[in-house]
Write an enzyme that holds these catalytic residues in place. Structure first.
Site, PDB file in Angstrom:
ATOM      1  CG  LEU A 126      -1.866  -1.235   1.291  1.00  0.00           C
ATOM      2  CD1 LEU A 126      -2.615  -1.253   2.617  1.00  0.00           C
ATOM      3  CD2 LEU A 126      -2.834  -1.255   0.118  1.00  0.00           C
ATOM      4  N   GLY A 127       1.855   1.268  -0.876  1.00  0.00           N
ATOM      5  CA  GLY A 127       2.646   2.478  -1.078  1.00  0.00           C
ATOM      6  C   GLY A 127       1.904   3.445  -1.981  1.00  0.00           C
ATOM      7  CG  ASN A 165       8.924  -1.799 -11.605  1.00  0.00           C
ATOM      8  OD1 ASN A 165       8.234  -2.028 -12.584  1.00  0.00           O
ATOM      9  ND2 ASN A 165       8.997  -0.602 -11.051  1.00  0.00           N
ATOM     10  CB  SER A 213       4.085   2.168 -17.332  1.00  0.00           C
ATOM     11  OG  SER A 213       4.666   3.440 -17.575  1.00  0.00           O
ATOM     12  N   GLY A 214       2.921   4.334 -15.290  1.00  0.00           N
ATOM     13  CA  GLY A 214       2.007   5.455 -15.120  1.00  0.00           C
ATOM     14  C   GLY A 214       2.193   6.192 -13.819  1.00  0.00           C
ATOM     15  CE  LYS A 232       6.773  -0.092 -15.527  1.00  0.00           C
ATOM     16  NZ  LYS A 232       7.818   0.181 -14.558  1.00  0.00           N
ATOM     17  CG  HIS A 281       8.139   1.435 -19.853  1.00  0.00           C
ATOM     18  ND1 HIS A 281       8.450   1.964 -18.614  1.00  0.00           N
ATOM     19  CD2 HIS A 281       7.152   2.211 -20.353  1.00  0.00           C
ATOM     20  CE1 HIS A 281       7.694   3.019 -18.388  1.00  0.00           C
ATOM     21  NE2 HIS A 281       6.895   3.194 -19.418  1.00  0.00           N
ATOM     22  CG  ASN A 282      10.911   1.163 -15.782  1.00  0.00           C
ATOM     23  OD1 ASN A 282       9.843   1.216 -16.383  1.00  0.00           O
ATOM     24  ND2 ASN A 282      10.973   1.198 -14.470  1.00  0.00           N
ATOM     25  CD  GLU A 325      10.758   5.940 -16.516  1.00  0.00           C
ATOM     26  OE1 GLU A 325      11.359   5.939 -15.423  1.00  0.00           O
ATOM     27  OE2 GLU A 325       9.641   5.413 -16.690  1.00  0.00           O
ATOM     28  CE1 TYR A 326      15.895   3.939 -14.830  1.00  0.00           C
ATOM     29  CE2 TYR A 326      18.281   3.991 -14.757  1.00  0.00           C
ATOM     30  CZ  TYR A 326      17.075   3.710 -14.152  1.00  0.00           C
ATOM     31  OH  TYR A 326      17.052   3.218 -12.878  1.00  0.00           O
TER      32      TYR A 326
END
Length: 301
Positions: free
Chosen positions: A8-9, A94, A120-121, A170, A173-174, A177-178
Site C-alpha cells: 500500500l505504497g 517491478n 507504468s504510469g 516493463k 520500458h524503464n 525512460e532512462y
C-alpha cells in the site's frame, strides 16, 4: 470476487482507490499499520497479516502484489503455504523477468497461477488509469481480464506473452525512460548555460505544444519549473544525485547478454551511478522528473 491486495505504497493506495470506485471489494494488507488504516479510510477492509487476508477472500482466491522486488520471494513463499490449486497471484511490481519465470514454475507445481504485470504510469496512473503489460498463461490472463480493464486506461493493457514477458517489456520500458529523461536533462542543462535570456519554464512549455518532442515527460518538466523555478531549488528540492532502481541496470545487463548495443540506456544508467559523487544540473532535471511523475524522494541528503 473480493481481491486481496498486498502493498500500500504510493502506487498501491492509488490503485485500490481506483478499484473501489469501479466496484471491487478489496482486502488490503501492508507492513505499515498507517498504510492499512489509510486503505480502510478509502473503503477497503484493512488487515494486518497475510493469513487474515487469505482467510477473508473467497475461492478461487486472487491476490495482487504491489511490493518492492526484493520482498516478492518472501511473500510468495508465505502465500504458497496458504493458497490452493486454482488460486492466482498477480505480481504488479517491478520484478526481474527471470525471477518472475522462476516464481511461475514454483507456483505451477501447486496448481497456482502466477501472472506478472508490468505497470507504468506512476501514482497518477494508478489512480486515473495505468498501462499494463501482462504475461503468463493466456487462460489465466483471460480469467482476470475484467480486473485489468478496470485498472488500465482505455486500450491501456495487453497480454504480451508467456511468463516473464510482462516484466521483461516493463524492464525495457524503464530503460528507454532512462534514456529519454537523460536527453531532456542534458538539453536543458545546455540551455541553462546559453548566452541568452532563456526562461526554461517557457521553453519546456513551448516544446510541449506541437513540437516533435512533445511528451508527458516534457510536460512534467514544465510543471517542475513552474513549481520550483529554473534553478530547481537545489537546496530544498531536486538533488543533482539521481537514484536508480533495478530496471535500468537490468536493461543494460540484458542488452549485454543479448549482444545488443544499447549505448544510450547504458550512458543514462552510468550517469546515475556517477551522479552519487558528481551531482549536476542535468541530475537535478532528471530528479525533478522522477519527483513529478513518480513522487520519488529527491531532496538532498
Amino acid at each position: 470476487m473480493t481481491l486481496g491486495y498486498v502493498g500500500l505504497g504510493k502506487m498501491g493506495c492509488g490503485m485500490i482507490e481506483r478499484l473501489i470506485k469501479h466496484g471491487h471489494a478489496i482486502v488490503a494488507h501492508d507492513a505499515s499499520r498507517e498504510a492499512v488504516l489509510a486503505a480502510a479510510r478509502m473503503g477497503a477492509e484493512g488487515v494486518y497479516t497475510l493469513e487474515e487476508l487469505v482467510q477473508k477472500i473467497s475461492s478461487p482466491k486472487v491476490i495482487w502484489l504491489m511490493v518492492p522486488h526484493s520482498a516478492v520471494d518472501k511473500i510468495v513463499s508465505s502465500l504458497l503455504s496458504m493458497l490452493a490449486e486454482g488460486d492466482t497471484i498477480l505480481d504488479g511490481g517491478n520484478s526481474f523477468y527471470k525471477d518472475s519465470m522462476r516464481r511461475y514454475e514454483l507456483c505451477k507445481q501447486k496448481g497456482i497461477a502466477y501472472i506478472d504485470v508490468g505497470v507504468s504510469g506512476g501514482p497518477h496512473g494508478a489512480r486515473e488509469g495505468a498501462c499494463l503489460m501482462i504475461s503468463g498463461e493466456r487462460k489465466q490472463f483471460e480469467s482476470c481480464e475484467a480486473l485489468f480493464k478496470d485498472i488500465a486506461l482505455p486500450d491501456g493493457y495487453r497480454y504480451v506473452g508467456s511468463s516473464g514477458a510482462g516484466h521483461f517489456v516493463k524492464m525495457i520500458h524503464n530503460g528507454i525512460e532512462y534514456g529519454m529523461m537523460q536527453a531532456i536533462g542534458e538539453g536543458f542543462a545546455i540551455m541553462r548555460k546559453a548566452p541568452f535570456a532563456v526562461e526554461l519554464y517557457e521553453i519546456a512549455d513551448l516544446y510541449n505544444h506541437g513540437s516533435v518532442i512533445e511528451s508527458r515527460l516534457v510536460g512534467w518538466l514544465s510543471d517542475a519549473y513552474k513549481r520550483f523555478g529554473d534553478d530547481l531549488n537545489a537546496k530544498t528540492c531536486c538533488t543533482g544525485s539521481v537514484s536508480h532502481s533495478g530496471e535500468g541496470e537490468w536493461s543494460v545487463q540484458t542488452a549485454e547478454e543479448f549482444s545488443v548495443p544499447a549505448p544510450v540506456i547504458k550512458a543514462a544508467f552510468d550517469f546515475r551511478v556517477a551522479s552519487q559523487t558528481n551531482p549536476s544540473y542535468t541530475g537535478q532535471v532528471v530528479s525533478a522528473l522522477r519527483y513529478m511523475f513518480g513522487g520519488h524522494d529527491v531532496k538532498p541528503k
